[in-house]
Design a protein around this motif. Sequence first.
Motif, short mmCIF file in Angstrom:
data_model
loop_
_atom_site.label_atom_id
_atom_site.label_comp_id
_atom_site.label_asym_id
_atom_site.label_seq_id
_atom_site.Cartn_x
_atom_site.Cartn_y
_atom_site.Cartn_z
N ASP A 29 -6.33 -18.98 8.17
CA ASP A 29 -5.40 -18.87 9.28
C ASP A 29 -6.34 -19.59 10.38
OD1 ASP A 29 -3.65 -17.64 7.75
OD2 ASP A 29 -3.44 -15.84 8.92
N ILE A 30 -7.46 -19.19 10.54
CA ILE A 30 -8.31 -19.79 11.73
C ILE A 30 -8.71 -21.01 11.38
CG2 ILE A 30 -10.41 -19.62 12.96
CD1 ILE A 30 -10.38 -16.48 12.70
N LYS A 31 -9.17 -21.30 10.35
CA LYS A 31 -9.61 -22.80 9.74
C LYS A 31 -8.39 -23.52 10.04
CE LYS A 31 -11.26 -25.25 5.84
NZ LYS A 31 -11.50 -25.31 4.33
N LYS A 32 -7.04 -23.28 9.57
CA LYS A 32 -5.82 -24.00 9.72
C LYS A 32 -5.76 -24.29 11.06
CE LYS A 32 -3.72 -22.89 5.11
NZ LYS A 32 -2.62 -22.30 4.90
N GLY A 33 -5.85 -23.65 11.90
CA GLY A 33 -5.56 -23.47 13.24
C GLY A 33 -6.48 -24.70 13.87
N GLY A 34 -7.65 -24.46 13.50
CA GLY A 34 -8.62 -25.39 13.91
C GLY A 34 -8.41 -26.84 13.39
N GLU A 35 -7.93 -26.95 12.45
CA GLU A 35 -7.58 -28.35 11.79
C GLU A 35 -6.45 -28.90 12.40
OE1 GLU A 35 -6.89 -27.65 7.67
OE2 GLU A 35 -9.31 -27.54 7.05
N ALA A 36 -5.54 -28.00 12.93
CA ALA A 36 -4.38 -28.39 13.87
C ALA A 36 -4.90 -29.13 15.02
CB ALA A 36 -3.23 -27.26 13.88
N ILE A 37 -5.79 -28.24 15.67
CA ILE A 37 -6.16 -28.52 16.78
C ILE A 37 -6.90 -29.79 16.93
CG2 ILE A 37 -7.78 -27.89 18.60
CD1 ILE A 37 -6.93 -25.00 18.32
N GLU A 38 -7.66 -30.05 15.93
CA GLU A 38 -8.54 -31.23 15.63
C GLU A 38 -7.59 -32.52 15.53
OE1 GLU A 38 -11.52 -31.91 12.84
OE2 GLU A 38 -12.27 -29.97 12.86
N ARG A 39 -6.46 -32.22 14.68
CA ARG A 39 -5.35 -33.55 14.64
C ARG A 39 -4.56 -33.72 16.08
NH1 ARG A 39 -4.21 -30.50 9.86
NH2 ARG A 39 -2.33 -29.49 10.87
N ALA A 40 -4.40 -32.74 16.65
CA ALA A 40 -3.64 -32.92 17.93
C ALA A 40 -4.76 -33.70 18.90
CB ALA A 40 -3.32 -31.55 18.61
N ALA A 41 -5.86 -33.26 18.87
CA ALA A 41 -6.82 -34.07 19.83
C ALA A 41 -6.99 -35.51 19.34
CB ALA A 41 -8.25 -33.17 19.82
N ASP A 42 -7.44 -35.45 17.87
CA ASP A 42 -7.43 -37.23 17.59
C ASP A 42 -6.25 -37.77 17.90
OD1 ASP A 42 -9.88 -36.48 16.47
OD2 ASP A 42 -8.99 -36.18 14.35
N LYS A 43 -4.85 -37.27 17.75
CA LYS A 43 -3.69 -37.96 18.20
C LYS A 43 -3.73 -38.24 19.80
CE LYS A 43 0.87 -37.51 16.41
NZ LYS A 43 1.97 -36.70 16.16
N ALA A 44 -4.21 -37.15 20.66
CA ALA A 44 -4.09 -37.48 21.88
C ALA A 44 -5.31 -38.48 22.55
CB ALA A 44 -4.36 -36.46 22.75
N ALA A 45 -6.33 -38.43 21.72
CA ALA A 45 -7.25 -39.50 22.00
C ALA A 45 -6.92 -40.95 21.69
CB ALA A 45 -8.51 -38.97 21.32
N SER A 46 -6.02 -41.11 20.60
CA SER A 46 -5.59 -42.54 20.51
C SER A 46 -4.73 -43.07 21.20
CB SER A 46 -4.92 -42.42 19.04
OG SER A 46 -5.76 -41.94 17.74
#
Length: 46
Positions: A29-46
């Motif tokens: 669950d923590i790993k999936k949460g971290g991956e979701a945060i990474e995707r959100a951060a990548d999307k926000a940076a684009s």
Amino acid sequence: MKRLSLIALTLLMGVQLSACNTMQGLGQDIKKGGEAIERAADKAAS
């Protein structure tokens, strides 16, 4: 929009954490949460 995404991610992580019954499940669950945060951060940076 960023705030809404952060709120949605927080709620999703809460649901995932409440659903896990084992330490292995918690790790996943923590790993999936971290991956979701990474995707959100990548999307926000684009």
